[in-house]
Each structure stands twice: as C-alpha cells, then as structure tokens.
Design an enzyme around this catalytic site. Structure first.
Site, mmCIF file in Angstrom:
data_model
loop_
_atom_site.group_PDB
_atom_site.id
_atom_site.type_symbol
_atom_site.label_atom_id
_atom_site.label_comp_id
_atom_site.label_asym_id
_atom_site.label_seq_id
_atom_site.Cartn_x
_atom_site.Cartn_y
_atom_site.Cartn_z
ATOM 1 N N ARG A 82 53.085 54.022 18.831
ATOM 2 C CA ARG A 82 51.682 54.252 18.494
ATOM 3 C C ARG A 82 51.393 55.723 18.211
ATOM 4 O O ARG A 82 50.589 56.053 17.375
ATOM 5 C CB ARG A 82 50.816 53.814 19.684
ATOM 6 C CG ARG A 82 49.671 52.944 19.322
ATOM 7 C CD ARG A 82 48.591 53.005 20.372
ATOM 8 N NE ARG A 82 47.709 54.135 20.155
ATOM 9 C CZ ARG A 82 46.882 54.269 19.128
ATOM 10 N NH1 ARG A 82 46.815 53.331 18.211
ATOM 11 N NH2 ARG A 82 46.118 55.339 18.998
ATOM 12 N N TYR A 83 52.051 56.589 18.955
ATOM 13 C CA TYR A 83 51.832 58.038 18.813
ATOM 14 C C TYR A 83 53.078 58.630 18.161
ATOM 15 O O TYR A 83 54.189 58.135 18.378
ATOM 16 C CB TYR A 83 51.629 58.676 20.193
ATOM 17 C CG TYR A 83 50.504 58.056 20.986
ATOM 18 C CD1 TYR A 83 49.182 58.401 20.726
ATOM 19 C CD2 TYR A 83 50.766 57.111 21.973
ATOM 20 C CE1 TYR A 83 48.150 57.824 21.446
ATOM 21 C CE2 TYR A 83 49.735 56.524 22.691
ATOM 22 C CZ TYR A 83 48.427 56.888 22.428
ATOM 23 O OH TYR A 83 47.409 56.313 23.138
ATOM 24 N N ARG A 88 56.242 59.805 20.672
ATOM 25 C CA ARG A 88 56.712 59.063 21.843
ATOM 26 C C ARG A 88 56.643 57.557 21.598
ATOM 27 O O ARG A 88 55.813 57.100 20.812
ATOM 28 C CB ARG A 88 55.918 59.438 23.086
ATOM 29 C CG ARG A 88 54.417 59.332 22.941
ATOM 30 C CD ARG A 88 53.745 60.294 23.928
ATOM 31 N NE ARG A 88 52.294 60.164 23.951
ATOM 32 C CZ ARG A 88 51.483 60.787 23.104
ATOM 33 N NH1 ARG A 88 51.971 61.555 22.141
ATOM 34 N NH2 ARG A 88 50.178 60.638 23.206
ATOM 35 N N CYS A 140 58.554 41.044 36.649
ATOM 36 C CA CYS A 140 58.125 42.042 37.641
ATOM 37 C C CYS A 140 58.426 41.470 39.025
ATOM 38 O O CYS A 140 58.611 40.260 39.173
ATOM 39 C CB CYS A 140 56.626 42.296 37.546
ATOM 40 S SG CYS A 140 56.133 42.938 35.939
ATOM 41 N N CYS A 167 50.448 41.427 38.886
ATOM 42 C CA CYS A 167 49.097 41.948 39.111
ATOM 43 C C CYS A 167 48.138 41.132 38.254
ATOM 44 O O CYS A 167 48.368 40.984 37.045
ATOM 45 C CB CYS A 167 49.015 43.415 38.699
ATOM 46 S SG CYS A 167 50.400 44.386 39.312
ATOM 47 N N CYS A 189 46.925 42.512 34.806
ATOM 48 C CA CYS A 189 47.965 43.178 34.006
ATOM 49 C C CYS A 189 47.611 43.231 32.516
ATOM 50 O O CYS A 189 47.307 42.208 31.907
ATOM 51 C CB CYS A 189 49.292 42.446 34.189
ATOM 52 S SG CYS A 189 50.586 43.162 33.165
ATOM 53 N N ARG A 193 49.598 43.628 30.167
ATOM 54 C CA ARG A 193 50.600 42.875 29.386
ATOM 55 C C ARG A 193 50.764 41.453 29.892
ATOM 56 O O ARG A 193 51.828 40.867 29.784
ATOM 57 C CB ARG A 193 51.945 43.603 29.407
ATOM 58 C CG ARG A 193 51.901 44.838 28.601
ATOM 59 C CD ARG A 193 53.231 45.494 28.328
ATOM 60 N NE ARG A 193 52.890 46.833 27.948
ATOM 61 C CZ ARG A 193 53.152 47.913 28.676
ATOM 62 N NH1 ARG A 193 53.871 47.819 29.775
ATOM 63 N NH2 ARG A 193 52.734 49.084 28.269
ATOM 64 N N ASP A 215 41.536 47.484 31.637
ATOM 65 C CA ASP A 215 41.464 47.020 30.248
ATOM 66 C C ASP A 215 40.708 45.700 30.159
ATOM 67 O O ASP A 215 40.619 44.956 31.131
ATOM 68 C CB ASP A 215 42.885 46.836 29.693
ATOM 69 C CG ASP A 215 43.568 48.174 29.469
ATOM 70 O OD1 ASP A 215 42.877 49.148 29.137
ATOM 71 O OD2 ASP A 215 44.804 48.240 29.637
ATOM 72 N N ASP A 248 41.390 53.220 28.057
ATOM 73 C CA ASP A 248 42.254 52.944 26.913
ATOM 74 C C ASP A 248 41.356 52.267 25.887
ATOM 75 O O ASP A 248 40.865 51.154 26.124
ATOM 76 C CB ASP A 248 43.411 52.023 27.343
ATOM 77 C CG ASP A 248 44.758 52.629 27.011
ATOM 78 O OD1 ASP A 248 44.876 53.224 25.919
ATOM 79 O OD2 ASP A 248 45.684 52.514 27.841
ATOM 80 N N LYS A 290 44.251 56.608 24.912
ATOM 81 C CA LYS A 290 43.528 56.987 26.132
ATOM 82 C C LYS A 290 42.439 58.008 25.832
ATOM 83 O O LYS A 290 42.707 59.021 25.191
ATOM 84 C CB LYS A 290 44.495 57.591 27.143
ATOM 85 C CG LYS A 290 45.518 56.620 27.657
ATOM 86 C CD LYS A 290 46.472 57.291 28.623
ATOM 87 C CE LYS A 290 47.631 56.382 28.923
ATOM 88 N NZ LYS A 290 48.467 56.089 27.752
HETATM 89 S S1 SF4 Z 1 50.759 45.808 35.945
HETATM 90 FE FE1 SF4 Z 1 51.821 44.160 34.825
HETATM 91 S S2 SF4 Z 1 53.763 45.068 34.223
HETATM 92 FE FE2 SF4 Z 1 52.939 46.348 35.858
HETATM 93 S S3 SF4 Z 1 53.829 45.511 37.747
HETATM 94 FE FE3 SF4 Z 1 51.846 44.543 37.476
HETATM 95 S S4 SF4 Z 1 52.307 42.632 36.396
HETATM 96 FE FE4 SF4 Z 1 54.085 43.962 36.158
#
Ligand code: SF4
Length: 412
Positions: free
Chosen positions: A137-138, A141, A150, A154, A157, A159, A318, A355, A362
């Site tokens: 994207r940038y 980087r 994972c 979370c 998340c 993603r 997000d 974001d 950001k």
């Molecule tokens: S935020 Fe998403 S990618 Fe990061 S540890 Fe939690 S579930 Fe996994």
C-alpha cells in the site's frame, strides 16, 4: 484466575489505588489444569492442542456463559472461529460478564449484526495485493501475510475475513512469489510479517522466511506483528529468541489491550525477546468494556514499559463487520489521550490513530494543542490548560522582532 479487588468488594477504589492494583504482575495460574505436569503446561504445542474451541467446552469450563455468548459461540465457526489457549482462559473472570479478557475472545451473538458502514476488509488490503499474501500500500514497505492461523482469535480482528478460514476465504500465500516481488521492488525497505500469527510457525519455517528476506540487499528492516507473547507466552523459547537474534534489525510489535494480559509469564517472555536485542512495541485496539477508560489505559501503558515494551499505537477499532458492540467512540479515545500526554512518561504515550476506512492509511487523532497559528506566532496550550505563545521563525530568517511587537494572530 483472579479478579480485581475492587470488583470483589463491590466498591470502586480511588483511581491511584486502582492504577496500582491494575499494574500488579500476577501469574495466570493453572485453573482447571492443575493436574497437568509443568512440562506439558509450559509446552506451547500442548497449549495449542488443548485450546477451547467449542460452545460445549466453554460451557463446561464456564457455567456462567451468558446466552448471548453461547449463541455467538455456536455461530462463530461460520464467521471467525473460537479458540482460546488454556493459559489465556485462566485470565477470564467467570463472575463478570464484562470481564475485559472475556470480551475480547468469547464470541457474542451481536457479531451477527452488521451495520451498512461496516466492511469485511476495512483497510482495503485485498485491493492492494499484487501477489497472494502480500499487501503493498505504501511505497517503501510491504505487509507479508504468512498464515491465517492464530493462537486465539480476537473478536474484533481486522482480518477476520481470512483468519481461521471460518468463512471460506481460502488463504494461500505464495512465499516464493512474495519474496520475488520484494526482490524486484527496490523501493521496499521494510517488511512486516503478519497474518494470522507468524510465531505459530516452527523455528525452521520462520528462519527460512527471515533468511530469504534478509538476503535481499534493499530490505533494511524486518518486523513481526504477533499476539503470541500474550496468548501463548510459552512459545517464546530460548531457541526462538536465538533464531530471531540472527536477523537484526528485527523489531517485534505485540498486541495487548488490558493490563491484566501482562502477567508474570508474559513479562518473562517479553524479557527473553528484549534480551535477544529485539526492540518491542505494542499496538492496542480501543475497545468498549476493555480499555476505554483512562485509568485502565494508563496502567496498561505503564505496565508495558515495565515489560520493556514501548507503546506504539492505540487503534480506533476498524469498521469490521459485526464489531459495533466492541467499538468505543473516537470521543472517548481523544479524552484518554488528553489524560495521558503530560500526565505520564512520554515513552508511555502511543499515537492514537484511525485507519481510514477503505484503505486510506493511518491518520493520527489527538486532542487540540495548537489554539491558533499565523505567520508570526503559534498559540498553544499545555496539558494543564495553560496558554503559551511561541514566536514563529520566518523561513530561513532569524527572528528579529520580539514577540510583544507581533500583531495579535487571528484565532483559527
Ligand atoms: S487481531 Fe486477528 S490476526 Fe491478530 S491475533 Fe487477533 S485474530 Fe489473530
């Protein structure tokens, strides 16, 4: 397993006392797993193998599961899987439905409510992906996604469209193509390995990736984004640290949100990384019922410094689909920042960012400290609300008028 003393007594202690309580380091303990041997408990493979992944397991271990949690857990495997390591489960307070640990990892039925402004890919990563698993994207980087797995998941998340593969994203990174893309793009000087969690890889697999990337002359800097030290501190073995040490400069960004996550086990794991010369930063997400409180956030940030970690970012959550019940307001984020800057060590103060939805990158968000500004001077306020003037230097010209001779600026 433990709870804050204030909750047990039903009274709120004064904020100084609460701050100190939150900053105490405690072990997660063994909880339900008191019969497990030390060698098994401290083995990260054992922890992964014994993760809690179903509603039935969760209800057996935690009969206080709320109906909203039970229903959410039943549906989780179609959206973002449920997984909690035994170690991390021990941090949950079963008597508190709003326990900040519980709120982060136990699904709730509210995850099925999606507002029209919520998105599956709020940072627009898929549209900036020239090669599977690589986000560019940038200019200088790239984000190098290594896995969709994972140690625990979370509920907010960013993603969640791909991690755990519960909704059938079918993530297939192509490491050789990702590495070749970086080799061909000489502007890329910084590679962030993330996912999913790169530290779930074996030492050998991780070393393969790090050595390939380190061999590219224009890659100056490597980073790993991980929540493993928080969910699974047992993974931070001396062997892993010795592997990482070979690929400096290598930074690690951890992700922790609440002071209770910083246990003695986590402090020791982070100490091993720091001793291996790995600079450590932390990224937090501002979350309702978790850390949208100035005392909790301050305790967390100060405790991170005690773990040798520099607080790096606080993210506004997000606009991920089904996360409205977890998102705190931007207003509360700005109020928290106001209570940090000047009120605690500068090293403890991260940058609060949003974001920009859809992939704008950001954007820092901060209380307003510049009250007005013109060609001659800047009017600022400090953390106590006191107002000061700073005479502006004319570009390239030394200031020759005293500030008193300068005309009143227009307030903006
Ligand atoms: S935020 Fe998403 S990618 Fe990061 S540890 Fe939690 S579930 Fe996994």
């Amino acid at each position: 397993m433990h709870s804050d003393t204030s909750r047990e007594s039903g009274e709120e202690p004064p904020s100084g006392q609460l701050l100190n309580q939150l900053k105490e380091f405690r072990t997660a303990g063994r909880g339900f797993w008191s019969n497990v041997s030390d060698s098994e408990w401290n083995d990260w493979h054992w922890q992964l193998k014994h993760r809690i992944t179903t509603a039935e397991q969760l209800q057996r271990l935690m009969p206080t599961l709320a109906p909203e949690e039970y229903d959410g857990t039943k549906l989780a495997n179609h959206k973002l899987a449920l997984a909690i390591t035994p170690y991390f489960f021990n941090l949950i307070d079963p008597a508190d439905e709003y326990c900040p640990i519980r709120w982060q990892v136990i699904p709730r039925i509210e995850e099925t409510d999606t507002a029209s402004w919520e998105m599956t890919d709020p940072c627009g990563e898929d549209s900036h992906s020239p090669v599977p698993g690589l986000v560019h994207r940038y200019p200088d980087r790239v984000l190098f996604l290594v896995t969709d797995r994972c140690a625990a998941y979370c509920r907010y998340c960013t993603r969640s469209r791909l991690v755990s593969n519960a909704s059938g994203y079918d993530f297939h990174p192509e490491f050789d193509r990702q590495i070749e893309y970086i080799r061909q793009n000489k502007a890329v000087r910084d590679v962030l390995l993330s996912g999913g969690d790169p530290l779930l890889f074996s030492d050998e697999k991780l070393e393969y990736l790090l050595s390939q990337l380190r061999a590219i002359p224009h890659v100056e800097f490597l980073r790993i984004g991980t929540r493993i030290p928080i969910f699974l501190p047992q993974r931070i073995t001396p062997e892993l640290c010795a592997t990482l040490k070979k690929y400096h400069p290598l930074f690690v960004s951890i992700h922790s949100n609440h002071p209770r996550e910083l246990t003695t086990e986590v402090r020791d794991a982070l100490g091993r990384l720091a001793d291996a010369g790995v600079p450590l930063g932390n990224q937090s997400v501002l979350l309702r019922h978790v850390n949208d409180d100035a005392t909790v956030m301050k305790a967390h940030l100060q405790k991170l410094l005690m773990c040798r970690v520099k607080p790096y970012y606080i993210y506004q959550c997000d606009l991920i689909a089904g996360s409205a019940h977890l998102r705190a307001s931007v207003r509360s984020g700005i109020q928290i920042m106001e209570k940090l800057r000047g009120h605690t060590t500068g090293y403890a103060v991260p940058t609060y960012v949003i974001d920009a939805p859809g992939g704008g990158g950001k954007v820092p968000v901060s209380p307003e400290y510049v009250l007005s500004r013109n060609a001659d001077r800047v009017v600022i306020r400090n953390y106590e609300g006191k107002i000061f003037e700073y005479p502006e230097a004319l570009d390239g010209t030394p200031l020759f008028k005293s500030p008193k001779e300068i005309e009143e600026p227009e307030l903006v």
